[in-house]
Design a protein around this motif. Sequence first.
Motif, PDB file in Angstrom:
ATOM      1  N   GLU A 368       0.836  -1.202   0.000  1.00 40.55           N
ATOM      2  CA  GLU A 368       0.000   0.000   0.000  1.00 40.55           C
ATOM      3  C   GLU A 368       0.875   1.257   0.000  1.00 40.55           C
ATOM      4  O   GLU A 368       0.600   2.224  -0.727  1.00 40.55           O
ATOM      5  CB  GLU A 368      -0.935  -0.009   1.211  1.00 40.55           C
ATOM      6  CG  GLU A 368      -1.910   1.160   1.234  1.00 40.55           C
ATOM      7  CD  GLU A 368      -2.883   1.094   2.402  1.00 40.55           C
ATOM      8  OE1 GLU A 368      -3.884   1.835   2.372  1.00 40.55           O
ATOM      9  OE2 GLU A 368      -2.639   0.300   3.345  1.00 40.55           O
ATOM     10  N   GLU A 373      -2.467  -0.858  -6.176  1.00 47.02           N
ATOM     11  CA  GLU A 373      -3.902  -0.613  -6.329  1.00 47.02           C
ATOM     12  C   GLU A 373      -4.684  -1.244  -5.183  1.00 47.02           C
ATOM     13  O   GLU A 373      -4.440  -2.404  -4.806  1.00 47.02           O
ATOM     14  CB  GLU A 373      -4.397  -1.179  -7.656  1.00 47.02           C
ATOM     15  CG  GLU A 373      -3.850  -0.484  -8.894  1.00 47.02           C
ATOM     16  CD  GLU A 373      -4.418   0.915  -9.060  1.00 47.02           C
ATOM     17  OE1 GLU A 373      -5.476   1.214  -8.469  1.00 47.02           O
ATOM     18  OE2 GLU A 373      -3.790   1.713  -9.786  1.00 47.02           O
ATOM     19  N   LYS A 374      -5.650  -0.496  -4.642  1.00 45.96           N
ATOM     20  CA  LYS A 374      -6.440  -0.967  -3.506  1.00 45.96           C
ATOM     21  C   LYS A 374      -7.191  -2.243  -3.829  1.00 45.96           C
ATOM     22  O   LYS A 374      -7.289  -3.150  -2.995  1.00 45.96           O
ATOM     23  CB  LYS A 374      -7.419   0.123  -3.072  1.00 45.96           C
ATOM     24  CG  LYS A 374      -8.187  -0.224  -1.806  1.00 45.96           C
ATOM     25  CD  LYS A 374      -9.056   0.934  -1.347  1.00 45.96           C
ATOM     26  CE  LYS A 374      -9.808   0.565  -0.074  1.00 45.96           C
ATOM     27  NZ  LYS A 374     -10.669   1.682   0.394  1.00 45.96           N
ATOM     28  N   LEU A 377      -4.949  -5.197  -3.429  1.00 49.53           N
ATOM     29  CA  LEU A 377      -4.701  -5.497  -2.023  1.00 49.53           C
ATOM     30  C   LEU A 377      -5.890  -6.241  -1.426  1.00 49.53           C
ATOM     31  O   LEU A 377      -5.716  -7.152  -0.607  1.00 49.53           O
ATOM     32  CB  LEU A 377      -4.432  -4.208  -1.244  1.00 49.53           C
ATOM     33  CG  LEU A 377      -3.181  -3.425  -1.661  1.00 49.53           C
ATOM     34  CD1 LEU A 377      -3.050  -2.158  -0.830  1.00 49.53           C
ATOM     35  CD2 LEU A 377      -1.929  -4.282  -1.518  1.00 49.53           C
ATOM     36  N   GLU A 378      -7.090  -5.879  -1.817  1.00 47.17           N
ATOM     37  CA  GLU A 378      -8.292  -6.567  -1.330  1.00 47.17           C
ATOM     38  C   GLU A 378      -8.314  -8.012  -1.825  1.00 47.17           C
ATOM     39  O   GLU A 378      -8.683  -8.931  -1.097  1.00 47.17           O
ATOM     40  CB  GLU A 378      -9.536  -5.830  -1.787  1.00 47.17           C
ATOM     41  CG  GLU A 378      -9.740  -4.490  -1.083  1.00 47.17           C
ATOM     42  CD  GLU A 378     -10.902  -3.709  -1.637  1.00 47.17           C
ATOM     43  OE1 GLU A 378     -11.475  -4.137  -2.669  1.00 47.17           O
ATOM     44  OE2 GLU A 378     -11.245  -2.653  -1.057  1.00 47.17           O
TER      45      GLU A 378
END
Length: 385
Positions: A368, A373-374, A377-378
């Motif tokens: 992060e 990219e978020k 990460l999810e």
Amino acid sequence: MLKVHILNHLDNKQMGQKKLAQIVGVSESTISRFLNDRDELKFETVLKLIKELFPDKEKEYMAEYAPTQKSMNARFCMEYCMIYRLWDITEGLVQNLYDSSNPTDREWAKIYDLELMRVKGELNKDELLHALKKYFPNTVEVQILHTFITAYIYYEMNKQNLTFELLDGLEQQINSIKSLFMRDCLNIRLGMLMNVVYLYQNEVDKAREYSMKVIEQDVIPHVKAIAYDNLGQSYLFEDYEKAKEHLDRAKLMYLQTGKEEYARTSERTLSFIESYWRIDREFTLELSEDPITQANYAYYLLQRGDLDGAKKLLNELKEDIFSEWDKPFYYYYKGLVEQDKLFFYHSVKGFKSVENAFHLQLPLQELEKLGEEKVLLEIFSYKGG
């Protein structure tokens, strides 16, 4: 021999059998028959008696008492001896119950025989799982022990999700057992597994709840120390002071019970947490050939600002010397010194491989920071994939 100890104690303390009966909650006639070799006391009564009269000699006197027992008392003695790691006495009890004409005795003998083979490494994991899959006990306690042994094996194989699936809902079955001693022992077994399984599933509150369930029980100190150890680990990302408090307590209890290797494990965990929180201190761990301790030292150097020293040490450590459990930490350290996403990706992959969602947060935090990219990460943090 136990009866001799009791009679000597009564003489020395000028205590009558009536007072002794009141202490352990049975009738005077029950105590009299026991001391005169006319009857046996229930296991739980004997254990309470020893704890009350000889608290400093509990393990010693129980080790004398256990081999003399038969049937139900012998079954409970096996659980007691497993807790205190009295393997030789457990083996003798197993053989005695195998020779019993009572099929329930033989069922208990079989399950403790399998557990002994597990703890002593006499069968490998696949062989044990095969033996367990062929064994279908009828007795509720043995069914529960069967589940626990299977769960231990899955846990040792880093299969946290399978371990959880086996144990989920087991508490209700345990609480249906009549014997308070066995119920408590099995709930402690459950707590000791669930606190770490929940932790590695990143269910921190539930992990702490099970740690506290163990701590609040009347258990031997080194078992309570393990629960404090796990409790301390759970505060890695939240509260350094709480983590240190619980880990220091665990270390002290380990040392008080002669578990020096366990104490060193607590030290290693605390050292890692201190580095994570950038605590200014000296590195006190012994730099042996243990690769994870050397990697821990590299992490310490890095957090002290010695990037070159950390990089040099990590470059000397090759990934194939680390266990599957430790390898993701090595990649995490490499990612920190190189500031390279690829090492963090390998760390993510490793933590997911051993189903450790708790420490998975370490490389995800760094990715992060590096602008990952978020949505990725999810996906990385998703437990199922």
